[in-house]
Scaffold this active site. Structure first.
Site, PDB file in Angstrom:
ATOM      1  N   SER A 214      50.893  41.200  32.362  1.00  0.00           N
ATOM      2  CA  SER A 214      51.477  40.340  33.215  1.00  0.00           C
ATOM      3  C   SER A 214      50.514  38.939  33.177  1.00  0.00           C
ATOM      4  O   SER A 214      49.611  38.947  32.911  1.00  0.00           O
ATOM      5  CB  SER A 214      51.426  40.755  34.819  1.00  0.00           C
TER       6      SER A 214
ATOM      7  N   TYR B 280      46.542  44.481  41.703  1.00  0.00           N
ATOM      8  CA  TYR B 280      47.512  44.656  40.609  1.00  0.00           C
ATOM      9  C   TYR B 280      47.093  43.786  39.235  1.00  0.00           C
ATOM     10  O   TYR B 280      47.271  44.205  38.132  1.00  0.00           O
ATOM     11  CB  TYR B 280      48.914  44.198  41.184  1.00  0.00           C
TER      12      TYR B 280
END
Length: 242
Positions: free
Chosen positions: A144, A157
């Site tokens: 990501s 995250y």
């Protein structure tokens, strides 16, 4: 423009692939000729996605798999090998984000879940897959943009996604020369997973204005990137994030 057929005769596993980016990757690989193995936690989602892909002429096997379950990971590999006899591509896409707390306020159980699903599951899935990977096979790990600079609202995250960048480099060296390992690091892509950001018009507009192309990425963009890295067009590329 006709879709290339770079994956004819090849078998591709894509985890968390019944919606969003995972489904788009499975669809792109399938349209290019791969036999795709899709999975997610719920049978009804697997069945619906498999039906959707078959309607487009894609050869697909659907298997229920929660990536944190050793038994279900093994079953995913076993069912793939039983049906197709080999594995050419593994796309590790499964991820969780159960908390928006600051890192030092994150519960131990949440830290464990983030590590188990976002990082450890990729390693354990590949351990099961390795005996069946063909020479010239490819692994694509989905990280990501948050992995490059973890934002406050997605801090832990983001840290797990940073770990995947390092894992890509380490596995590329360990699995060479027979298997290439690369990584796709999506920006903000409108999916159910990112709906808390992309469904807010003001936030969405702000994000769009920050991009050089003036728009958010699409699931199709991510599918195309993953397909390129998995294909022989990228035969001399390993250890790289896109």
């Amino acid at each position: 423009m006709e879709t290339p057929k770079r994956f004819e005769g090849k078998v591709a596993i894509v985890t968390a692939s019944t919606q969003g980016i995972g489904l788009a990757i499975a669809e792109r690989l399938g349209l290019e000729g791969a036999s795709v193995v899709i999975s997610s936690r719920k049978q009804q989602n697997v069945d619906a996605a498999a039906e959707q892909l078959r309607a487009k002429g894609i050869q697909v096997l659907g298997v229920v798999c929660h990536v944190s379950s050793a038994q279900q990971r093994k079953n995913l590999i076993d069912k793939t090998v039983q049906k197709y006899g080999k594995i050419d591509v593994v796309v590790s896409n499964a991820a969780a984000n159960p908390s928006v707390d600051a890192i030092l306020q994150t519960k131990d159980s949440v830290l464990d879940k983030l590590w188990e699903i976002n990082v450890k599951a990729t390693i354990l899935l590949l351990k099961d897959a390795v005996p069946h990977l063909q020479k010239g096979s490819s692994v694509v790990i989905i990280s990501s943009i948050a992995g490059f600079n973890p934002p406050p609202s997605l801090a832990m995250y983001g840290v797990t996604k940073t770990a995947l960048l390092g894992l890509t480099k380490a596995l590329a060296a360990e699995m060479a020369p027979n298997t290439r390992v690369n990584c796709v690091a999506p920006g903000f892509v409108p999916t159910n997973f990112a709906s808390f950001i992309t469904s807010n018009d003001a936030v969405k507009k702000e994000l769009e204005e920050k991009t050089l192309l003036g728009r958010l990425g699409t699931t199709e963009d991510m599918g195309a990137a993953a397909a390129f890295l998995a294909s022989d067009d990228a035969a001399y590329i390993t250890e790289r994030p896109l």
